[in-house]
Design a protein around this motif. Structure first.
Motif, mmCIF file in Angstrom:
data_model
loop_
_atom_site.group_PDB
_atom_site.id
_atom_site.type_symbol
_atom_site.label_atom_id
_atom_site.label_comp_id
_atom_site.label_asym_id
_atom_site.label_seq_id
_atom_site.Cartn_x
_atom_site.Cartn_y
_atom_site.Cartn_z
ATOM 1 N N GLU A 146 0.828 -1.208 0.000
ATOM 2 C CA GLU A 146 0.000 0.000 0.000
ATOM 3 C C GLU A 146 0.865 1.262 0.000
ATOM 4 O O GLU A 146 0.619 2.202 -0.763
ATOM 5 C CB GLU A 146 -0.909 -0.002 1.223
ATOM 6 C CG GLU A 146 -1.850 1.170 1.297
ATOM 7 C CD GLU A 146 -2.729 1.101 2.532
ATOM 8 O OE1 GLU A 146 -2.825 2.125 3.227
ATOM 9 O OE2 GLU A 146 -3.285 0.015 2.796
ATOM 10 N N ALA A 147 1.893 1.290 0.838
ATOM 11 C CA ALA A 147 2.784 2.456 0.909
ATOM 12 C C ALA A 147 3.524 2.666 -0.407
ATOM 13 O O ALA A 147 3.708 3.798 -0.859
ATOM 14 C CB ALA A 147 3.769 2.296 2.060
ATOM 15 N N ILE A 148 3.946 1.568 -1.035
ATOM 16 C CA ILE A 148 4.656 1.666 -2.314
ATOM 17 C C ILE A 148 3.727 2.209 -3.390
ATOM 18 O O ILE A 148 4.106 3.089 -4.168
ATOM 19 C CB ILE A 148 5.247 0.294 -2.702
ATOM 20 C CG1 ILE A 148 6.410 -0.044 -1.767
ATOM 21 C CG2 ILE A 148 5.692 0.272 -4.156
ATOM 22 C CD1 ILE A 148 6.858 -1.495 -1.815
ATOM 23 N N LEU A 149 2.512 1.702 -3.448
ATOM 24 C CA LEU A 149 1.552 2.179 -4.449
ATOM 25 C C LEU A 149 1.176 3.639 -4.238
ATOM 26 O O LEU A 149 0.915 4.358 -5.199
ATOM 27 C CB LEU A 149 0.294 1.307 -4.444
ATOM 28 C CG LEU A 149 0.467 -0.073 -5.054
ATOM 29 C CD1 LEU A 149 -0.795 -0.906 -4.847
ATOM 30 C CD2 LEU A 149 0.808 0.026 -6.530
ATOM 31 N N ALA A 199 7.118 -7.126 -2.068
ATOM 32 C CA ALA A 199 6.039 -6.134 -2.167
ATOM 33 C C ALA A 199 6.243 -5.201 -3.355
ATOM 34 O O ALA A 199 5.278 -4.779 -3.997
ATOM 35 C CB ALA A 199 5.949 -5.324 -0.875
ATOM 36 N N GLU A 200 7.487 -4.902 -3.666
ATOM 37 C CA GLU A 200 7.779 -3.937 -4.727
ATOM 38 C C GLU A 200 7.926 -4.574 -6.104
ATOM 39 O O GLU A 200 7.691 -3.919 -7.126
ATOM 40 C CB GLU A 200 9.068 -3.179 -4.390
ATOM 41 C CG GLU A 200 9.378 -2.081 -5.357
ATOM 42 C CD GLU A 200 10.590 -1.272 -4.956
ATOM 43 O OE1 GLU A 200 10.815 -0.250 -5.604
ATOM 44 O OE2 GLU A 200 11.296 -1.655 -4.030
ATOM 45 N N ALA A 201 8.268 -5.839 -6.170
ATOM 46 C CA ALA A 201 8.591 -6.505 -7.432
ATOM 47 C C ALA A 201 7.549 -6.337 -8.540
ATOM 48 O O ALA A 201 7.924 -6.102 -9.693
ATOM 49 C CB ALA A 201 8.858 -7.982 -7.176
ATOM 50 N N VAL A 231 8.100 -2.814 -10.641
ATOM 51 C CA VAL A 231 9.390 -2.294 -11.101
ATOM 52 C C VAL A 231 9.691 -2.609 -12.562
ATOM 53 O O VAL A 231 10.798 -2.422 -13.010
ATOM 54 C CB VAL A 231 10.565 -2.781 -10.210
ATOM 55 C CG1 VAL A 231 10.453 -2.227 -8.812
ATOM 56 C CG2 VAL A 231 10.657 -4.280 -10.220
ATOM 57 N N GLN A 232 8.708 -3.064 -13.326
ATOM 58 C CA GLN A 232 8.946 -3.391 -14.722
ATOM 59 C C GLN A 232 9.076 -2.144 -15.597
ATOM 60 O O GLN A 232 9.580 -2.204 -16.690
ATOM 61 C CB GLN A 232 7.860 -4.328 -15.253
ATOM 62 C CG GLN A 232 6.520 -3.681 -15.481
ATOM 63 C CD GLN A 232 5.667 -3.587 -14.226
ATOM 64 O OE1 GLN A 232 6.110 -3.852 -13.127
ATOM 65 N NE2 GLN A 232 4.420 -3.207 -14.392
ATOM 66 N N VAL A 233 8.619 -1.009 -15.130
ATOM 67 C CA VAL A 233 8.710 0.243 -15.870
ATOM 68 C C VAL A 233 10.006 0.936 -15.467
ATOM 69 O O VAL A 233 10.348 0.966 -14.291
ATOM 70 C CB VAL A 233 7.498 1.154 -15.541
ATOM 71 C CG1 VAL A 233 7.613 2.490 -16.238
ATOM 72 C CG2 VAL A 233 6.211 0.463 -15.922
ATOM 73 N N PRO A 234 10.757 1.469 -16.434
ATOM 74 C CA PRO A 234 11.982 2.190 -16.059
ATOM 75 C C PRO A 234 11.686 3.269 -15.016
ATOM 76 O O PRO A 234 10.652 3.939 -15.075
ATOM 77 C CB PRO A 234 12.438 2.834 -17.377
ATOM 78 C CG PRO A 234 11.829 1.968 -18.435
ATOM 79 C CD PRO A 234 10.531 1.458 -17.866
ATOM 80 N N VAL A 238 4.602 6.786 -13.883
ATOM 81 C CA VAL A 238 3.320 6.249 -14.336
ATOM 82 C C VAL A 238 2.337 6.256 -13.171
ATOM 83 O O VAL A 238 2.590 5.667 -12.137
ATOM 84 C CB VAL A 238 3.477 4.810 -14.884
ATOM 85 C CG1 VAL A 238 2.123 4.269 -15.313
ATOM 86 C CG2 VAL A 238 4.451 4.781 -16.047
ATOM 87 N N ARG A 239 1.218 6.924 -13.377
ATOM 88 C CA ARG A 239 0.142 6.928 -12.392
ATOM 89 C C ARG A 239 -1.133 6.504 -13.105
ATOM 90 O O ARG A 239 -1.464 7.044 -14.152
ATOM 91 C CB ARG A 239 -0.042 8.301 -11.781
ATOM 92 C CG ARG A 239 1.082 8.694 -10.848
ATOM 93 C CD ARG A 239 0.730 10.028 -10.179
ATOM 94 N NE ARG A 239 1.842 10.459 -9.363
ATOM 95 C CZ ARG A 239 1.874 10.338 -8.050
ATOM 96 N NH1 ARG A 239 0.887 9.793 -7.425
ATOM 97 N NH2 ARG A 239 2.916 10.769 -7.386
#
Length: 72
Positions: free
Chosen positions: A19-22, A54-56, A59-62, A67-68
């Motif tokens: 949630e925090a990462i998003l 949680a982050e994996a 992270v596919q976008v540079p 991106v939001r």
């Protein structure tokens, strides 16, 4: 000892970190990691495995592309 994927997903901190990462809440993400290591007494490796899991998916976008909601 490091956690396995199923153990990580059952960890309550996993959902909080996701949630925090998003929400791009870096202070909260940092605080969650700090609490895992200092307050909960987890090893740095164990805490990093939860953060990485949680982050994996995100992270596919540079990292230089912001991106939001699917729009750059």
């Amino acid at each position: 000892m490091l956690l396995h994927r199923d153990e990580i997903r059952q960890d309550k901190t996993f959902d909080e970190l996701t949630e925090a990462i998003l929400e791009r809440d870096q202070p909260r993400t940092t605080d969650l990691f700090y609490r895992m290591v200092v307050r909960d007494g987890r090893s740095v490796g164990e805490a990093l495995s939860v953060v990485t899991a949680a982050e994996a998916p995100f992270v596919q976008v540079p990292s230089h592309i912001n991106v939001r909601d699917g729009s750059p």
